[in-house]
Structures are given as structure tokens and as C-alpha cells.
Design an enzyme around this catalytic site. Structure first.
Site: not given
Ligand code: 6PG
Length: 469
Positions: A130, A184, A187-188, A191
Site C-alpha cells: 500500500s 491488504k 486495509h482497502n 480505506e
Molecule cells: C493502496 C491502495 C491501492 C489502490 C486501491 C484503489 O493501498 O495503495 O489501496 O491499492 O489505490 O486499490 O482501489 P479502488 O480503485 O477500488 O478505489
């Protein structure tokens, strides 16, 4: 053919791949890069002139320059492409070699790949990374899974290149098989939750409080100086000061209100359902992205229904402070739900996750880095088996002190007709979670009424059925 041998080879030379290689070279590791697209290899060559990075045009040469046992890292789009690349290199590799998949692969694909490679003697590491392109260059947060011995063989290069929080590298062995990619994925999911909450705060400030972009940006900046300090609040503040290149307007006002996604948030929700882990706020964030995308339906509905009057606010500063409390309350809920899911997944999938270490490696480099991760780390330090962060006494004290303002903002949003589904979901989840008794007795009665599904009683052990009606 080159005589020099390289410690790691990376396939997939997008910006992220290129940046990660430069980061590794900065830490004095000899690394090589390859991409099927020759122009990306040329770009790597051009961008890394002052580095000792070998840009390979030919896959055979790329593999041949790697020190044995070889370490090949893939940074290619998740899905079929990962399988194709593995297929391409498999015959050139030998037992003992290591393949690392650093993309956002679905954890079930990672499990399948670990299984498929088992008999070849080639080790497979599913590694969540990430931090985006900038993180790759300056230090990402990394979540490697796979066999612990494999990790011991490769950890030097990743500990050197990871982000550092108080001098500690933001990378740690996560667990067997797909544990790294699973962590991960969640984590998303978190996010998605945090991003949705910040979008709701923006909506509230703009439409209920009537604030302009500069004062909204200023408020986020102020929040970022306090306990909400985090990467997402920081970039959100900056967004409000960006001018559009094509018009005289602020850029934020020129962007279509339909958010896209690549799927990791949805995967988090899907698997939470399988695990029976309630993550209502994250589910809401996923659904809100879909709802935002339904532009035409929303246009139609907006002409069919009236909107209530906005609540009258006399003391804007006071309400902004309440909003900060409400967002802090909901941020904690987003992490509590996601990390609660991880605790369940750890048992169900035998990942044996170390939650304290996960909180620690999320403190820097990753998208959800935030100062409140220190509190979560402390909570897991006290109790490694904590089922939900809301059960930690110190976190409970904080949440308790925030709940009234979270309710106040939720109320104002409903009264004003401004959707804050994430915040409302956080408040309702909290109320359900802290309830000694929920109305689920009625649901049990209904199930038994129409389907003889039986129910349990509060005064006797066993299953019961009644003749209803
Ligand atoms: C990270 C982000 C990265 C990416 C996401 C965006 O941790 O660096 O999460 O993995 O920006 O996958 O996800 P979406 O396109 O689903 O918003």
C-alpha cells in the site's frame, strides 16, 4: 549475457514498479526490471540512468541475470495476468526460487497459486503493498504472506525499502498462504470507509453549513493537525485548494460525482458476509460508490421528490467541532469493523494474525496511515485476542466521549436530507454492538412461525418450537 547478478527482478514496470526498483536501488540492492511492453523497459532505462538497475528487454536474459535462488516480484494487474506471467517464467525457474505477487490479488487466487506451485519447489509469496506510486518510491507499507522461512530469505530488501514509523519498518510477516493479500484487502475496505466518511463531512460542510471550498479545505487542514491526523485527511484538505487547469473554477467542483472502484472494497464486504463479520460501515461505503454511479436514476429521482429544509445553524464553529468528533467516532468504527473482520478471518483461515503488528505496519506508508493506529496498537498490545477494538477500555472511553456529537451530526444530516450513510451506519452499529438485548427475539419467533426453524429460550437450554397464531 551479463556477468553481474541481481538480487531481485521485478516484472511490471508501471510507475509503481519503476519507483519500487529505484527505492530498492537507493538502499543499495542490485535489482533488475522487465516488462512485455518494450517502451516501459526503455522508460526504466531512461529514468534510472544514475542507478544500478538492469532494464531487460528479454525475459530469458532477465531471468538469467538473477542471483540464485532467484527472487522474482510481479507488479502486474490482479487477475488472469498474474497467472499468465507465472506460466511464462515457470519453466525458467528452479526449486528454491521465489515468486512474489505484489498486486491486489484476490486472496482465493493466492491460495490457488500457492497450492499449484507446491510441487514445483518454487515458493510463492502473496504480498499486499500500500502507498501508491509515491509510497513505492519513498517507502510503502507491505504485507507479505507465504511460508515464514521464505520471508526470512527475502526480508532484508523489504525492511530496507519499507516506510518507517518511529524507525520501525512498516513491513512484517503476516501469515501463511494468502494472509498478506487478505490483510491488504481489508486495509482497502477500511480505506473505502474512511474515504466515504470524509466525503460525507464535505457534503455536510458544503450543504448544511454552507461553507466554501477554502474553508472546507482549511477545516480538514486543522483536523489533520489534531487527533484525526492521517494521510487521507491530509490529501483531502489539499484537494480543496486545487485550481482547475481548464476553467477558473476549483477542480473539485468540476469532477463528476460518480466514484469508481477496482473491487477490493467489494471483496472485503463479500468475505465479511462469509465470515459473519458485521462491517456495516464498509458495506455502506461500497454501496455508496455504486449509488453515486447511478447518475441517471438519481437525476430522475431528484425531480420526483422534495428535499427537506436544511436545519438552521447559528453557531457554525460549534457544529464543525461536533462534526470532527463525529468523524473521529466513525473513523474508529471503520477500523474496529475491519480489524474485527481480520480477527475472525485469522481463526477461520488459520492465518494466526498478529494484530498488534498489523496496526504497527499501517502507521506509515499506507493509505490508511493515521495517528490513531498508535491507540489500536496499544490496545492489541494489552490483549492480543481482542475481538473488537470497541472492547478496549481506553478506546471505549474515547468513543463514549464522542457518541453524543456523532448522534447530533447524524440527526442534523437526517433532518436536512443530506445523506451521511457511513456516519449513520457507524452510530447504529455502535448502538447495536453496545446493546445487551436486541430485538432478534422477534426474528427468531418469525422464523419459527413461518418455517418451524425453532428458537432458543432465555430460561432453558435447547431448541424450542411453538404452534403460532
Ligand atoms: C493502496 C491502495 C491501492 C489502490 C486501491 C484503489 O493501498 O495503495 O489501496 O491499492 O489505490 O486499490 O482501489 P479502488 O480503485 O477500488 O478505489
Amino acid at each position: 549475457m551479463k556477468d553481474k547478478k541481481y538480487e531481485l527482478g521485478l516484472i511490471g514496470l508501471g510507475t509503481m514498479g519503476q519507483n519500487l526498483l529505484m527505492n530498492m536501488a537507493d538502499s543499495n540492492f542490485a535489482v533488475a526490471g522487465y516488462d512485455k511492453d518494450g517502451s516501459k523497459v526503455d522508460a526504466l532505462d531512461e529514468a534510472t540512468k544514475k542507478y544500478d538497475i538492469f532494464a531487460a528487454h528479454n525475459i530469458k536474459e532477465f531471468i538469467s541475470v538473477l542471483e540464485k535462488p532467484r527472487v522474482v516480484m510481479l507488479l502486474v494487474p490482479a487477475g488472469k495476468i498474474v497467472d499468465y506471467v507465472i506460466e511464462d517464467i515457470l519453466l525458467m525457474l528452479e526449486p528454491g526460487d521465489i515468486i512474489i505477487d505484489g498486486g491486489n490479488s484476490h486472496f482465493s487466487d493466492t491460495n490457488r497459486r500457492v497450492q499449484n506451485l507446491k510441487d514445483t519447489g518454487i515458493h510463492f509469496v502473496g504480498m499486499g503493498i500500500s502507498g501508491g506510486a509515491e509510497g513505492a518510491r519513498l517507502g510503502p507499507s507491505m504485507m507479505p504472506g507465504g511460508h515464514p522461512e521464505t520471508w526470512n530469505r527475502i526480508k532484508n530488501i523489504f525492511e530496507a525499502t519499507a516506510a518507517k514509523a518511529d524507525g520501525e519498518p512498516c513491513v512484517a510477516y503476516i501469515g501463511e498462504k494468502s494472509a498478506g493479500h487478505y490483510v491488504k484487502m481489508v486495509h482497502n475496505g477500511i480505506e473505502y470507509g474512511l474515504m466515504e466518511l470524509l466525503a460525507e463531512a464535505y457534503d455536510f460542510m458544503k450543504n448544511v453549513l454552507g461553507m466554501d471550498n477554502a474553508s472546507i479545505g482549511g477545516t480538514f487542514r486543522k483536523w489533520n493537525e489534531g487527533r484525526l491526523k492521517s494521510f487521507l485527511v491530509e490529501i483531502t484538505a489539499e484537494i480543496f485548494f486545487q485550481k482547475d487547469d481548464l476553467t477558473d473554477n476549483d477542480l473539485i467542483d468540476m469532477i463528476l460525482d460518480a466514484s469508481r472502484s477496482k473491487g477490493t472494497g467489494k471483496w472485503t464486504s463479500q468475505d465479511a458476509m462469509n465470515l459473519q463479520a458485521p462491517i456495516t460501515l464498509i458495506d455502506t461505503a461500497v454501496s455508496m460508490r455504486e449509488l453515486s454511479g447511478a447518475l441517471e436514476e438519481r437525476q430522475q429521482a431528484s425531480s420526483m421528490y422534495s428535499a427537506p429544509d436544511m436545519v438552521k445553524i447559528t453557531d457554525t464553529d460549534k457544529v464543525v467541532d461536533q462534526l470532527e468528533d463525529a468523524i473521529y467516532f466513525s473513523f474508529i468504527t471503520a477500523y474496529a469493523q475491519g480489524m474485527g473482520q481480520l480477527t475472525k478471518a485469522s481463526k477461520e483461515y488459520e492465518y494466526n494474525l498478529n494484530m498488534e503488528s498489523i496496526a504497527a505496519i499501517w502507521r506509515a506508508g499506507c493509505i490508511i496511515r493515521a495517528s490513531l493506529l498508535e491507540d489500536f496498537r496499544a490496545a492489541y498490545q494489552k490483549n492480543a485476542d481482542l475481538e473488537n477494538l470497541l472492547l478496549d477500555a481506553d478506546i471505549a472511553k474515547t468513543v463514549d466521549s464522542l457518541q453524543n456529537n456523532a448522534r447530533a451530526i447524524a440527526q442534523m444530516s437526517i433532518q436536512s436530507g443530506v445523506s451521511m450513510m457511513g456516519l449513520n451506519s457507524a452510530v447504529s452499529y455502535f448502538d447495536a454492538y453496545r446493546s445487551k438485548r436486541l430485538p432478534a427475539n422477534l426474528i427468531q419467533a418469525q422464523r419459527d412461525f413461518f418455517g418451524s426453524h425453532t428458537y432458543e429460550r432465555i430460561d432453558k437450554e435447547g431448541k424450542f418450537h411453538s404452534n403460532w397464531g
